[in-house]
Design an enzyme around this catalytic site. Structure first.
Site, PDB file in Angstrom:
ATOM      1  CD  GLU A 183      -2.699   1.119   2.591  1.00 55.70           C
ATOM      2  OE1 GLU A 183      -2.862   0.019   3.171  1.00 55.70           O
ATOM      3  OE2 GLU A 183      -3.252   2.161   2.967  1.00 55.70           O
ATOM      4  CG  HIS A 222      -2.928   6.434   0.896  1.00 53.78           C
ATOM      5  ND1 HIS A 222      -2.405   5.237   1.293  1.00 53.78           N
ATOM      6  CD2 HIS A 222      -3.514   6.971   2.002  1.00 53.78           C
ATOM      7  CE1 HIS A 222      -2.648   5.048   2.580  1.00 53.78           C
ATOM      8  NE2 HIS A 222      -3.335   6.089   3.032  1.00 53.78           N
ATOM      9  CG  ASP A 247      -6.995   0.237   2.253  1.00 54.62           C
ATOM     10  OD1 ASP A 247      -7.461  -0.919   2.255  1.00 54.62           O
ATOM     11  OD2 ASP A 247      -6.067   0.593   3.012  1.00 54.62           O
ATOM     12  CG  ASP A 257      -4.162  10.356   6.507  1.00 59.08           C
ATOM     13  OD1 ASP A 257      -5.062  10.052   5.704  1.00 59.08           O
ATOM     14  OD2 ASP A 257      -3.474   9.517   7.114  1.00 59.08           O
ATOM     15  CG  ASP A 259      -7.999   7.891   7.005  1.00 56.99           C
ATOM     16  OD1 ASP A 259      -7.712   7.566   5.843  1.00 56.99           O
ATOM     17  OD2 ASP A 259      -7.263   7.654   7.978  1.00 56.99           O
ATOM     18  CG  ASP A 289      -7.658   2.377   5.865  1.00 57.80           C
ATOM     19  OD1 ASP A 289      -7.973   2.561   7.053  1.00 57.80           O
ATOM     20  OD2 ASP A 289      -6.481   2.426   5.466  1.00 57.80           O
TER      21      ASP A 289
END
Ligand code: GCO
Ligand code: MN
Ligand code: MN
Length: 386
Positions: A183, A222, A247, A257, A259, A289
């Protein structure tokens, strides 16, 4: 809610223990929710309709647990899985929380840290295999730098290769059935992480001793962090036979980040991603994720988890609608799908033919492509008027 957007086992929706279990700590603030015990997380995931649960070794077994403590936890967790009809499709290893990994794990300068990282990963593989996991994700969260003065970056690549090659041999010797999914992430928690993109990992895999055992685990956020097109990354992985896991989450470009819940930031790119996965018939887990906003309590966590799956299924429905739309069909065949194509293989005749041919450049440039119309129809499907 009783409609066609109910998650079912065949959708293979999975969550990590660390996702619904996320207590909402951030670099500026303490946890806002109690940490969910692993068995409670399994119960919650079953309640919202998920199929699978994944974990890092230390999401389940504390890093300092004794062997009897570990075995006790494993037993209770297995019981919870069977009580709630949940499976463990993927396992992973935490090589980022402990201060020992502050300079990386497999790529750290200290050989003892590198050795400890291998030992810890083998333990995580044992744990996952005991639960039936067949995918092992390696995310090198600390494999990177704040200053490149610390080591030559090509040395880091060599160390990483050595580690993955070693773990592949362990997989074979133990008769585990793992496929490794690497990943990529560009940064956070390190200033720069090695192997910043899925494409970088695809290049790296070809240099391994057992490339067939290793694929990738692209993550929406990402790729979005650095402004990339996640569907293109996923498509390249798929085309190479390397899409072992995915993910799903969301993220605004250029931010921290985040998420976010799948589709929360950019439903349009989520649509093209879902459409791609469904069009090609991706059969692996659809893993979320992500975690609930820091504003949420336990009910909000459930809303978050339900929302991830529901958005996926809504977008899947939109993709089917798109594929069946007669106007879209007509535009697609007008655009070029239907044109006769010449043989594409190399031959002396083809070279001669191509060299002798006259192209009408002006005519090639003249024809409109109708992408405006195509895109507007896509928008109207997404906005629910079509
Ligand atoms: C992150 C990563 C992690 C990994 C996980 C699996 O940004 O923190 O996405 O959540 O996916 O560690 O190995
Ligand atoms: Mn992430
Ligand atoms: Mn991830």
């Amino acid at each position: 809610m009783t409609d066609s957007f109910q998650p079912r086992p065949e959708h293979k929706f999975s969550f990590g223990l660390w996702t619904v279990g996320n207590p909402g700590r951030d670099p500026f603030g303490e946890p806002v929710r109690p940490r969910l015990a692993p068995t409670d997380a399994v119960k919650l995931l079953a309640e919202v309709g998920a199929w699978g649960v994944n974990f890092h070794d230390n999401d389940l077994v504390p890093i300092d647990a004794t062997r009897p403590e570990r075995d006790h936890i494993v037993k209770a967790f297995k019981q919870a899985l069977s009580d709630h009809g949940m499976v463990v499709p993927m396992a992973t290893v935490n090589l980022f929380t402990d201060p020992a990994f502050r300079d990386g794990a497999f790529t750290a300068n200290d050989p003892n840290v590198r050795a400890y990282a291998l030992q810890k990963t083998m333990g995580a593989m044992d744990l996952g295999a005991e639960m039936g996991a067949t995918i092992f994700v390696l995310w090198g969260g600390r494999e990177g730098t704040e200053t490149d003065a610390c080591r030559r970056p090509d040395e880091a690549v060599k160390r990483l290769r050595e580690a993955v090659d070693f773990l592949c041999e362990y997989n074979i010797e133990q008769k585990y059935r793992y496929r490794f999914a690497l990943e990529a992430k560009p940064n956070e928690p390190r200033g720069d992480i090695y192997m910043a993109t899925t494409g970088a990992y695809l290049g790296f895999i070809a240099t391994l001793a057992r490339p067939d055992m290793v694929g990738v685990n692209p993550e929406v956020a990402h790729e979005h962090m650095s402004g990339l097109n996640v569907t293109h990354a996923v498509a390249q992985a798929w085309e190479a036979g390397k899409l072992f896991h995915i993910d799903l989450n969301d993220q605004h470009v250029g931010r921290y980040d985040q998420d976010f819940r799948f589709g929360a930031a950019n439903p349009r790119s989520a649509f093209f991603l879902v459409k791609f996965l469904e069009d090609v018939g991706y059969g692996g887990p659809r893993h979320f994720d992500a975690h609930a906003y820091r504003t949420e309590d336990l009910e909000g966590v459930k809303a978050f988890a339900r929302g991830c799956m529901r958005t996926y299924l809504i977008l899947r429905d939109k993709a089917a609608r798109w594929n069946a739309d007669p106007e879209i069909h007509a535009l697609l065949s007008q655009i070029g799908g239907g044109r006769a194509s010449e043989p594409r293989v190399y031959s002396a005749e083809r070279v001669e033919g191509l060299k002798a041919r006259t192209f009408d450049r002006a005519a090639l440039a003249r024809q409109g492509l109708a992408y405006e119309q195509l895109d507007q129809l896509t928008t109207e499907i997404l906005l629910g008027v079509r």
